[in-house]
Design a protein around this motif. Structure first.
Motif, mmCIF file in Angstrom:
data_model
loop_
_atom_site.group_PDB
_atom_site.id
_atom_site.type_symbol
_atom_site.label_atom_id
_atom_site.label_comp_id
_atom_site.label_asym_id
_atom_site.label_seq_id
_atom_site.Cartn_x
_atom_site.Cartn_y
_atom_site.Cartn_z
ATOM 1 N N ASN A 58 0.851 -1.138 0.130
ATOM 2 C CA ASN A 58 0.191 -0.130 -0.015
ATOM 3 C C ASN A 58 0.713 1.254 0.012
ATOM 4 N N LEU A 59 2.012 1.274 1.034
ATOM 5 C CA LEU A 59 2.694 2.480 0.996
ATOM 6 C C LEU A 59 3.549 2.871 -0.423
ATOM 7 N N ASP A 60 3.873 1.675 -0.829
ATOM 8 C CA ASP A 60 4.745 1.944 -2.412
ATOM 9 C C ASP A 60 3.822 2.682 -3.277
ATOM 10 N N GLU A 61 2.574 1.944 -3.432
ATOM 11 C CA GLU A 61 1.535 2.770 -4.389
ATOM 12 C C GLU A 61 1.449 4.218 -3.637
ATOM 13 N N PHE A 62 0.919 4.449 -2.633
ATOM 14 C CA PHE A 62 0.990 5.703 -2.127
ATOM 15 C C PHE A 62 2.123 6.790 -2.616
ATOM 16 N N PHE A 63 3.282 6.210 -2.461
ATOM 17 C CA PHE A 63 4.378 7.231 -2.859
ATOM 18 C C PHE A 63 4.519 7.246 -4.436
ATOM 19 N N MET A 64 4.415 6.277 -5.052
ATOM 20 C CA MET A 64 4.306 6.204 -6.592
ATOM 21 C C MET A 64 3.343 7.176 -7.127
ATOM 22 N N VAL A 65 2.207 7.410 -6.560
ATOM 23 C CA VAL A 65 0.959 7.979 -7.258
ATOM 24 C C VAL A 65 0.878 9.418 -6.261
ATOM 25 N N ARG A 66 0.340 9.507 -5.104
ATOM 26 C CA ARG A 66 -0.138 10.630 -4.378
ATOM 27 C C ARG A 66 1.146 11.361 -4.145
ATOM 28 N N VAL A 67 2.249 10.897 -3.264
ATOM 29 C CA VAL A 67 3.533 11.646 -3.054
ATOM 30 C C VAL A 67 4.141 12.382 -4.205
ATOM 31 N N ALA A 68 4.010 11.341 -5.315
ATOM 32 C CA ALA A 68 4.719 11.906 -6.817
ATOM 33 C C ALA A 68 4.012 12.981 -7.537
ATOM 34 N N GLY A 69 2.440 12.959 -7.052
ATOM 35 C CA GLY A 69 1.858 13.892 -7.715
ATOM 36 C C GLY A 69 1.772 15.231 -7.111
ATOM 37 N N LEU A 70 2.032 15.388 -5.494
ATOM 38 C CA LEU A 70 2.316 16.192 -4.784
ATOM 39 C C LEU A 70 3.624 17.056 -5.298
ATOM 40 N N LYS A 71 4.973 16.168 -5.395
ATOM 41 C CA LYS A 71 6.093 16.567 -5.813
ATOM 42 C C LYS A 71 6.017 17.069 -7.155
ATOM 43 N N ARG A 72 5.323 16.611 -8.213
ATOM 44 C CA ARG A 72 5.299 17.063 -9.246
ATOM 45 C C ARG A 72 4.521 18.611 -9.305
ATOM 46 N N ARG A 73 3.510 18.650 -8.535
ATOM 47 C CA ARG A 73 2.922 20.110 -8.490
ATOM 48 C C ARG A 73 3.921 21.001 -7.848
ATOM 49 N N ILE A 74 4.569 20.627 -7.008
ATOM 50 C CA ILE A 74 5.580 21.618 -6.185
ATOM 51 C C ILE A 74 6.713 22.085 -7.356
ATOM 52 N N ASN A 75 7.235 21.037 -8.145
ATOM 53 C CA ASN A 75 8.275 21.217 -8.958
ATOM 54 C C ASN A 75 7.717 22.189 -10.138
ATOM 55 N N THR A 76 6.538 21.958 -10.536
ATOM 56 C CA THR A 76 6.192 22.918 -11.708
ATOM 57 C C THR A 76 5.321 24.130 -11.392
ATOM 58 N N GLY A 77 5.442 24.299 -9.922
ATOM 59 C CA GLY A 77 5.042 25.538 -9.472
ATOM 60 C C GLY A 77 3.469 25.697 -9.446
ATOM 61 N N LEU A 78 2.795 24.433 -9.526
ATOM 62 C CA LEU A 78 1.221 24.626 -9.242
ATOM 63 C C LEU A 78 1.049 24.426 -7.872
ATOM 64 N N ALA A 79 1.505 25.148 -6.933
ATOM 65 C CA ALA A 79 1.167 25.122 -5.398
ATOM 66 C C ALA A 79 -0.020 25.404 -5.080
ATOM 67 N N VAL A 80 -1.100 24.747 -5.270
ATOM 68 C CA VAL A 80 -2.512 25.212 -5.050
ATOM 69 C C VAL A 80 -2.844 24.375 -3.630
ATOM 70 N N PRO A 81 -3.333 25.388 -2.759
ATOM 71 C CA PRO A 81 -3.288 24.593 -1.437
ATOM 72 C C PRO A 81 -4.866 23.550 -1.271
ATOM 73 N N SER A 82 -4.668 22.637 -0.268
ATOM 74 C CA SER A 82 -5.791 21.521 -0.502
ATOM 75 C C SER A 82 -6.963 22.148 0.242
ATOM 76 N N VAL A 83 -8.054 21.306 0.380
ATOM 77 C CA VAL A 83 -9.191 21.921 0.932
ATOM 78 C C VAL A 83 -9.179 22.366 2.308
ATOM 79 N N THR A 84 -8.071 21.769 3.086
ATOM 80 C CA THR A 84 -7.874 22.137 4.404
ATOM 81 C C THR A 84 -6.968 23.231 4.569
ATOM 82 N N GLY A 85 -6.490 23.724 3.424
ATOM 83 C CA GLY A 85 -5.766 25.004 3.362
ATOM 84 C C GLY A 85 -4.244 24.779 3.470
ATOM 85 N N ARG A 86 -3.732 23.849 3.387
ATOM 86 C CA ARG A 86 -2.487 23.648 3.350
ATOM 87 C C ARG A 86 -1.748 23.636 1.882
#
Length: 714
Positions: A58-86
């Motif tokens: 489970n954790l492997d898939e979480f990093f491959m998809v969810r963490v990778a997606g966050l990292k991609r958004r950070i690297n491309t400058g698409l730093a949109v906050p989550s619904v919780t404001g983070r």
């Protein structure tokens, strides 16, 4: 676009950060619940090992998809906050802290608790230097015959650049020295992924593993490490350690027509192998120079490095979990033929069409056998000369699936067969392409659904010529047409010839294969146009009942609930006095127990030997319950970017069966995890007197056995 801030202000709800839980941290909380099962001393030992493996996978898939997606958004400058404001960087930091805690606990659980218990049962992970002479000879033979020929040591020097490290591969990092010059070098050896993760050196005996025949496992990387001198002859081995890289393996393709989509996806799967690194796992004994080299070459930040005791990659513990020790596993459960498909005087398969002609049949897998119901339905359709057409959605299945074989047989027999194949089913893309081509070669009409939408609905439609005319037989399910996972996934399915359902499926298949954008449905709610709005209307109806002095009631069972519009509707229902019960397996962004907002909402989770996969919905409707089953989770992707279906159940006994499941799940006597407003889950396993609470799935096994016995005696 649902404006959560504006809607919240209009409805008088708390700010988003106070009414929603972060979805990424909620997912980690779900995986922590898996780890809690691995930690349970009352759980059969080898099942605890299996939960260790599931946690890692489970954790492997979480990093491959969810963490990778966050990292991609950070690297491309698409730093949109989550619904919780983070902001994404804040979420990444929180994930890193939590993941480090969980991975450390995971490793310690094996080392300090489960490992010693396995040793006591003569199921042991041993080092090479602990082997007997015979066992060492067996390891040498295994290495020479099966491992050495496929190893490719890669040196790093001015003539050999740092090699590409594939995602999830286990590797040995080796420091070497020339004996004559004293010059030091680095080499990487990849552990072959298709060989057994753990080699059982006790398998030479003809007797099965048991209390008197131990299982002794050696990690594959330890076997390779012991034979490094055969890979680097003439070199001095200074140091070796293992490491593992996780990469971005999510797939992104631009859709055009179906053929271009297929080719684009094939190219994207090649690109996936070269995604950026998002996690580096290293062993505690790693050499400092190797650590720095890996960090620099992979472009990994310090907080993305996870230093753990050996062995890495505990997903491979599934090899050990499969040791054939019945006394250390769950009691075997053999799926039963559904009572409405059973012959009273025989165990042979009945005519499914005849059975469905008599009544609608509600299937509950894995308690009800998939092979004698859904599989038999399609196999009988393929072999029936009166069947004119079969239409089928396929999201995940296996290449050797009897479902695929049945569709191929049907097409070759002259039956018109339509398969709506979702080739973008995550991590199954490559396999789906392969069997989609197989279906095409057999003459099946293969389509890939509607551009821009994944087809996630679970549907079959069989058109049959009968004496009174054409009759359409339907199956609407909550799970994939996958015979193997059907033995471990809990799902519902409805077999029916009801005209309203048949009309609905006919319209929907016409939309999937052609054009029917304005189709309206009777017993189906279909996403992306109608599931969210249909459910919110049903929620609003319960609010109206409660406000008129009646008893409002809503029960929802899903894998995940994240959609803010649905959650806000449930908050308003709770505020109106409606009793709301949410039965969720994975992510839950809803906060129960907020004063004045969600005090009437209870959220429970059940994890166990079967993966709770079904999606079911019950609305009190003033005493005449409305009940739906279907494929849709309460997530944006399901409600906005997928073709999903929910079908209404109308038979009183079927509705009663779903309601009984909720009664059991939310009973005080049932063991479960309960969610608090702060996002913390608490597991209840014993009552106040110390008695073990009822295990939900164990009780369902008992009930199905009893129901079967009553049917046979009738």
């Amino acid at each position: 676009m649902y404006d959560i801030t504006a809607v919240g202000a209009e409805l008088g709800l708390p700010d988003p950060e106070d009414r929603f839980l972060d979805r990424e941290l909620s997912w980690l909380a779900f995986n922590e619940r898996v780890l809690d099962l691995a930690s349970d001393p009352d759980m059969p030992l080898l099942e605890r090992v299996r939960f260790l493996s599931i946690f890692a996978t489970n954790l492997d898939e979480f990093f491959m998809v969810r963490v990778a997606g966050l990292k991609r958004r950070i690297n491309t400058g698409l730093a949109v906050p989550s619904v919780t404001g983070r902001m994404p960087l804040q979420v990444m930091h929180a994930i890193g802290v939590r993941a480090h805690e969980l991975m450390t606990r995971h490793a310690a659980l094996l080392k300090d608790d489960i490992g010693p218990r396995l040793d006591a049962e003569s199921i042991t992970k041993v080092q090479v230097d602990e082997l007997t002479e015979d066992e060492r000879a067996r390891v040498d033979e295994f290495f020479a015959g099966h491992v050495f020929p496929v190893l490719t040591p890669l040196a790093v020097d001015p003539a050999h650049p740092f090699p590409y490290i594939s995602g999830l591969s286990l590797n040995l990092g080796v420091l070497l020295r020339y004996q004559d010059s004293g010059k030091e070098l680095f080499a990487r050896v990849k552990v072959p992924p298709r060989l057994p993760r753990f080699f059982n050196v006790a398998t030479a005996t003809d007797r099965p593993v048991g209390r008197d025949v131990p299982a002794r496992f050696v990690a594959l990387e330890d076997i390779i490490a012991e034979h490094l001198d055969t890979l680097f002859e003439g070199m001095e081995i200074i140091h070796h350690s293992t490491f593992r890289v996780t990469r971005n393996e999510d797939v992104e393709v631009e859709e055009d027509d179906a053929e271009n989509l297929l080719k684009a996806l094939e190219k994207e799967l090649l690109r996936r192998r070269f995604g950026p690194a998002v996690r580096l796992e290293i062993t505690e004994n790693i050499h400092p120079r190797v650590r720095e080299m890996l960090k620099d070459e992979l472009g990994i930040d310090e907080n993305e490095i996870y230093q753990l005791p050996t062995p890495l990659d505990l997903s491979g513990m599934s090899d050990i979990a499969d040791v054939p020790r019945d006394d250390l596993h769950f009691r075997k459960m053999v799926p039963q033929m559904n009572k409405d498909l059973s012959l009273r005087e025989s165990s042979d398969q009945v005519d499914v069409f005849a059975a469905v002609s008599n009544r609608d049949i509600l299937l509950h897998h894995p308690y009800d056998s998939f092979s004698t119901s859904v599989q038999a339905f399609l196999e009988q359709a393929a072999a029936d000369k009166n069947v004119l057409a079969i239409k089928q959605t396929l999201y995940r299945t296996s290449g050797d699936s009897p479902i695929i074989d049945a569709l191929v047989d049907a097409a070759q027999a002259g039956i018109q067969v339509l398969a709506v194949v979702e080739i973008k089913a995550r991590f199954d893309e490559e396999a789906n392409i392969t069997w989609a081509r197989k279906l095409e070669r057999a003459g099946v009409h293969v389509v890939y659904g509607i551009v821009g939408l994944k087809t996630h609905a679970k549907l079959s439609l069989v058109v049959r010529q009968e004496a009174e005319g054409l009759t359409r037989y339907c199956h609407v399910g909550t799970g994939n047409y996958h015979p193997k996972t059907a033995r471990g996934y809990e799902d519902f399915g409805l077999l029916t010839k009801d005209k309203n359902v048949a009309d609905d499926l006919t319209k929907l298949f016409n939309q999937l294969s052609g054009y029917a954008p304005l189709a309206e449905y009777s017993r189906l709610l279909v996403a992306p146009t109608r599931v969210r709005s249909g459910l919110t209307e049903l929620i609003d109806k319960e609010i109206a009942i409660a406000e008129a002095g009646g008893e409002g009631m809503i029960r929802i069972k899903v894998n995940s609930i994240v959609d803010e519009a649905i959650i806000d509707a449930l908050y308003m229902a709770s505020r109106a006095g409606v009793k709301v019960e949410v039965f969720v397996r994975g992510i839950c962004a809803l906060r129960p127990g907020i004063p004045g907002v969600s005090e009437n909402i209870t959220v429970r989770s059940v994890l166990g030997r079967f993966l709770e996969h079904s999606r079911t919905f019950v609305f009190g409707n003033g005493g005449d319950p409305l009940v739906y089953i279907g494929s849709a989770d309460m997530m944006h992707r399901n409600l906005d970017r997928r073709v999903e279906t929910l079908v209404e159940l109308v038979a009183p006994n079927h509705k009663a069966e779903i309601i009984e499941l909720f009664d059991l799940a939310f009973a005080d006597t049932t063991s479960a995890f309960d969610l608090a407003a702060d996002g913390k889950w608490t597991r209840s396993t014993h009552d106040d007197e110390g008695n073990r609470l009822t295990e939900y799935q164990t009780e369902l096994i008992r009930r199905h056995r009893k129901r079967r016995q009553i049917g046979e005696e009738a």
